[in-house]
Write a protein that holds these residues in place. Structure first.
Motif, mmCIF file in Angstrom:
data_model
loop_
_atom_site.group_PDB
_atom_site.id
_atom_site.type_symbol
_atom_site.label_atom_id
_atom_site.label_comp_id
_atom_site.label_asym_id
_atom_site.label_seq_id
_atom_site.Cartn_x
_atom_site.Cartn_y
_atom_site.Cartn_z
ATOM 1 N N ILE A 174 75.129 -62.428 14.646
ATOM 2 C CA ILE A 174 75.358 -64.116 14.847
ATOM 3 C C ILE A 174 74.293 -64.428 15.952
ATOM 4 C CG2 ILE A 174 76.865 -65.601 15.778
ATOM 5 C CD1 ILE A 174 79.204 -63.643 14.869
ATOM 6 N N ASN A 175 73.902 -63.661 16.720
ATOM 7 C CA ASN A 175 73.103 -63.961 18.077
ATOM 8 C C ASN A 175 71.502 -64.134 17.814
ATOM 9 O OD1 ASN A 175 73.926 -61.082 17.427
ATOM 10 N ND2 ASN A 175 72.167 -60.543 18.553
ATOM 11 N N LEU A 176 70.725 -64.037 18.887
ATOM 12 C CA LEU A 176 69.212 -64.220 19.013
ATOM 13 C C LEU A 176 68.656 -62.779 18.257
ATOM 14 C CD1 LEU A 176 68.399 -66.137 22.253
ATOM 15 C CD2 LEU A 176 68.342 -67.031 20.094
ATOM 16 N N LEU A 177 68.762 -62.023 19.262
ATOM 17 C CA LEU A 177 68.264 -60.707 18.848
ATOM 18 C C LEU A 177 69.225 -59.755 19.230
ATOM 19 C CD1 LEU A 177 64.590 -60.278 20.519
ATOM 20 C CD2 LEU A 177 65.231 -60.733 18.139
ATOM 21 N N THR A 178 69.060 -58.264 18.569
ATOM 22 C CA THR A 178 70.128 -57.269 18.812
ATOM 23 C C THR A 178 68.985 -56.279 19.077
ATOM 24 O OG1 THR A 178 71.666 -58.164 17.046
ATOM 25 C CG2 THR A 178 71.880 -55.782 17.710
ATOM 26 N N ILE A 179 69.436 -55.475 20.044
ATOM 27 C CA ILE A 179 68.800 -54.504 20.704
ATOM 28 C C ILE A 179 69.541 -52.996 20.387
ATOM 29 C CG2 ILE A 179 67.538 -53.627 22.685
ATOM 30 C CD1 ILE A 179 66.514 -56.240 21.883
ATOM 31 N N LEU A 180 69.043 -52.194 19.719
ATOM 32 C CA LEU A 180 69.964 -51.021 19.434
ATOM 33 C C LEU A 180 68.932 -49.542 19.324
ATOM 34 C CD1 LEU A 180 72.517 -49.842 17.958
ATOM 35 C CD2 LEU A 180 71.173 -50.270 15.914
ATOM 36 N N PRO A 181 69.322 -48.962 20.110
ATOM 37 C CA PRO A 181 68.697 -47.534 20.400
ATOM 38 C C PRO A 181 69.122 -46.797 19.042
ATOM 39 C CG PRO A 181 70.092 -47.720 22.428
ATOM 40 C CD PRO A 181 70.332 -48.923 21.328
ATOM 41 N N MET A 198 66.975 -49.929 2.392
ATOM 42 C CA MET A 198 65.996 -49.183 3.112
ATOM 43 C C MET A 198 66.494 -48.561 4.243
ATOM 44 S SD MET A 198 62.083 -50.190 4.130
ATOM 45 C CE MET A 198 62.805 -51.545 5.149
ATOM 46 N N ASP A 199 66.338 -47.304 4.460
ATOM 47 C CA ASP A 199 66.835 -46.457 5.686
ATOM 48 C C ASP A 199 66.096 -47.030 6.839
ATOM 49 O OD1 ASP A 199 68.768 -45.031 4.360
ATOM 50 O OD2 ASP A 199 67.457 -43.390 3.974
ATOM 51 N N VAL A 200 66.738 -47.413 7.955
ATOM 52 C CA VAL A 200 66.185 -47.874 9.160
ATOM 53 C C VAL A 200 65.581 -46.510 9.914
ATOM 54 C CG1 VAL A 200 65.992 -48.862 11.460
ATOM 55 C CG2 VAL A 200 67.199 -49.929 9.509
ATOM 56 N N PRO A 201 64.512 -46.145 10.242
ATOM 57 C CA PRO A 201 63.941 -45.042 10.847
ATOM 58 C C PRO A 201 64.898 -44.831 12.067
ATOM 59 C CG PRO A 201 62.149 -46.502 10.553
ATOM 60 C CD PRO A 201 63.132 -47.095 10.226
ATOM 61 N N SER A 202 65.561 -43.606 12.215
ATOM 62 C CA SER A 202 66.636 -43.506 13.103
ATOM 63 C C SER A 202 66.259 -42.393 14.225
ATOM 64 C CB SER A 202 67.920 -43.062 12.358
ATOM 65 O OG SER A 202 67.951 -42.154 11.495
ATOM 66 N N ASP A 203 65.214 -41.950 14.115
ATOM 67 C CA ASP A 203 64.444 -40.991 15.133
ATOM 68 C C ASP A 203 65.105 -41.054 16.515
ATOM 69 O OD1 ASP A 203 63.504 -40.055 12.846
ATOM 70 O OD2 ASP A 203 61.443 -40.510 13.589
ATOM 71 N N PHE A 204 65.671 -40.124 17.137
ATOM 72 C CA PHE A 204 66.160 -40.455 18.353
ATOM 73 C C PHE A 204 64.931 -40.807 19.295
ATOM 74 C CE2 PHE A 204 69.753 -39.507 21.856
ATOM 75 C CZ PHE A 204 70.435 -40.281 21.008
ATOM 76 N N GLY A 205 65.283 -42.102 20.035
ATOM 77 C CA GLY A 205 64.070 -42.442 20.868
ATOM 78 C C GLY A 205 63.613 -43.905 20.111
ATOM 79 N N ASN A 206 63.894 -43.970 19.149
ATOM 80 C CA ASN A 206 63.503 -45.338 18.529
ATOM 81 C C ASN A 206 64.364 -46.506 19.066
ATOM 82 O OD1 ASN A 206 61.342 -44.136 16.923
ATOM 83 N ND2 ASN A 206 62.630 -44.495 14.908
ATOM 84 N N LEU A 207 63.913 -47.788 19.181
ATOM 85 C CA LEU A 207 64.645 -48.727 19.529
ATOM 86 C C LEU A 207 64.803 -49.768 18.295
ATOM 87 C CD1 LEU A 207 66.214 -49.639 22.027
ATOM 88 C CD2 LEU A 207 64.294 -51.004 22.767
ATOM 89 N N ILE A 208 65.646 -50.130 18.025
ATOM 90 C CA ILE A 208 65.619 -50.873 16.766
ATOM 91 C C ILE A 208 66.112 -52.407 17.123
ATOM 92 C CG2 ILE A 208 66.729 -51.391 14.389
ATOM 93 C CD1 ILE A 208 67.382 -48.000 14.964
ATOM 94 N N ILE A 209 65.012 -53.435 16.839
ATOM 95 C CA ILE A 209 65.437 -54.686 16.889
ATOM 96 C C ILE A 209 65.688 -55.580 15.763
ATOM 97 C CG2 ILE A 209 64.683 -56.866 18.161
ATOM 98 C CD1 ILE A 209 63.278 -53.398 19.414
ATOM 99 N N ASN A 210 66.797 -56.215 15.743
ATOM 100 C CA ASN A 210 66.829 -57.196 14.622
ATOM 101 C C ASN A 210 66.990 -58.658 14.991
ATOM 102 O OD1 ASN A 210 69.714 -55.668 14.754
ATOM 103 N ND2 ASN A 210 69.792 -57.835 13.653
ATOM 104 N N ILE A 211 66.716 -59.690 14.146
ATOM 105 C CA ILE A 211 66.786 -60.960 14.156
ATOM 106 C C ILE A 211 68.381 -61.380 13.804
ATOM 107 C CG2 ILE A 211 66.305 -63.377 13.312
ATOM 108 C CD1 ILE A 211 63.870 -61.969 14.630
#
Length: 277
Positions: A174-181, A198-211
């Motif tokens: 719902i929000n502006l951005l989501t920040i997800l380790p 599609m699988d989101v790259p989930s290597d530990f240390g990646n930071l995933i951001i979505n709209i």
């Protein structure tokens, strides 16, 4: 979906292009330390395994505290509840004393980084899109009481789950951005424009951001709020818990997103659709 080095010279441009094309971006070499995230995962896993969680049952008015799997969300357009339990962390809300300092330090660190990422989004928005923003994007979250840090626990699968239920059914934020380790287990998928997953790259240390929907609204659709889900694990992975730590970046309630909506009016509309108010 590009994996962008946060320290690279053209990081902002690459990152914003990825957000525009896919609604998602992945950062490496960012300021959020892996050991901090791992410690939070360990400590909150213990909390979810304890009976103490029931002392913090969620407040329907304030929406803070512990949400059990019985009252978990049902994604818009779905009938089955997601297989998860979670805790809503707000700086003004109730937080178990032993977990408070660590989780609030993380909340502040991630919020600070999020402000910088919003500056990138604004800087690399086309002129006609940037004109739509009612105020600078990073200003929209200054002193906001609405940004939510959700600590999610997806329990091991027991085999008696409701037919068709998955850990998190396809949804948009719902929000502006989501920040997800990246979580401690894989499973996050994003939907491509052709409808495939599609699988989101989930290597530990990646930071995933979505709209989220609010930035899609504020940008007149230039930044797409992309559907994503968390699928059920298979084989031996089904016996493992998954912990996830999304920060949902919300503007102040009065911030104007578009001619149709303020943050508050948009949030209320979506929460009604989700059945949580």
């Amino acid at each position: 979906m590009q994996v962008v080095d946060y320290k690279a010279e053209n990081a902002g441009q690459q990152f914003v292009e990825s957000l525009h094309q896919t609604g998602f971006g992945v950062l490496i070499n960012h300021p959020i330390k892996q050991e901090v995230v791992e410690s939070i995962y360990r400590n909150w896993y213990q909390f979810f395994m304890s009976e103490e969680k029931h002392n913090f049952a969620f407040d329907p008015q304030k929406q803070d505290g512990f949400f059990s799997s019985e009252i978990s969300e049902t994604a818009k357009g779905h009938k089955q509840k997601d297989i998860k339990e979670y805790y809503h962390v707000y700086p003004w809300g109730r937080i178990p004393e032993s977990l408070k300092q660590e989780i609030l330090d993380y909340y502040n660190l991630a919020s600070e980084l999020a402000g910088e990422l919003l500056d990138w989004v604004e800087k690399y928005s086309p002129v006609e899109v940037a004109k739509l923003y009612s105020e600078p994007l990073s200003n929209m979250i200054k002193n906001t009481p609405n940004t939510l840090l959700r600590v999610l626990h997806y329990p091991p699968l027991a085999g008696d789950e409701e037919l068709g239920a998955i850990r998190a059914a396809a949804h948009e934020d719902i929000n502006l951005l989501t920040i997800l380790p990246a979580a401690n287990e894989p499973g996050l998928q994003v939907q491509n424009k052709d409808g495939s997953w599609m699988d989101v790259p989930s290597d530990f240390g990646n930071l995933i951001i979505n709209i989220g929907d609010m930035l899609q609204e504020a940008s007149g659709g230039y930044f797409p709020s992309t559907s994503h889900r968390v699928i059920n694990p298979e084989g031996t992975d089904a016996s493992k818990s998954r912990i996830s730590l999304p920060l949902f970046l919300h503007p102040r309630s009065e911030v104007v997103l578009s001619e149709r909506h303020t943050q508050h009016s948009y949030l209320m509309e979506r929460l009604r659709e989700l059945g949580v108010i």
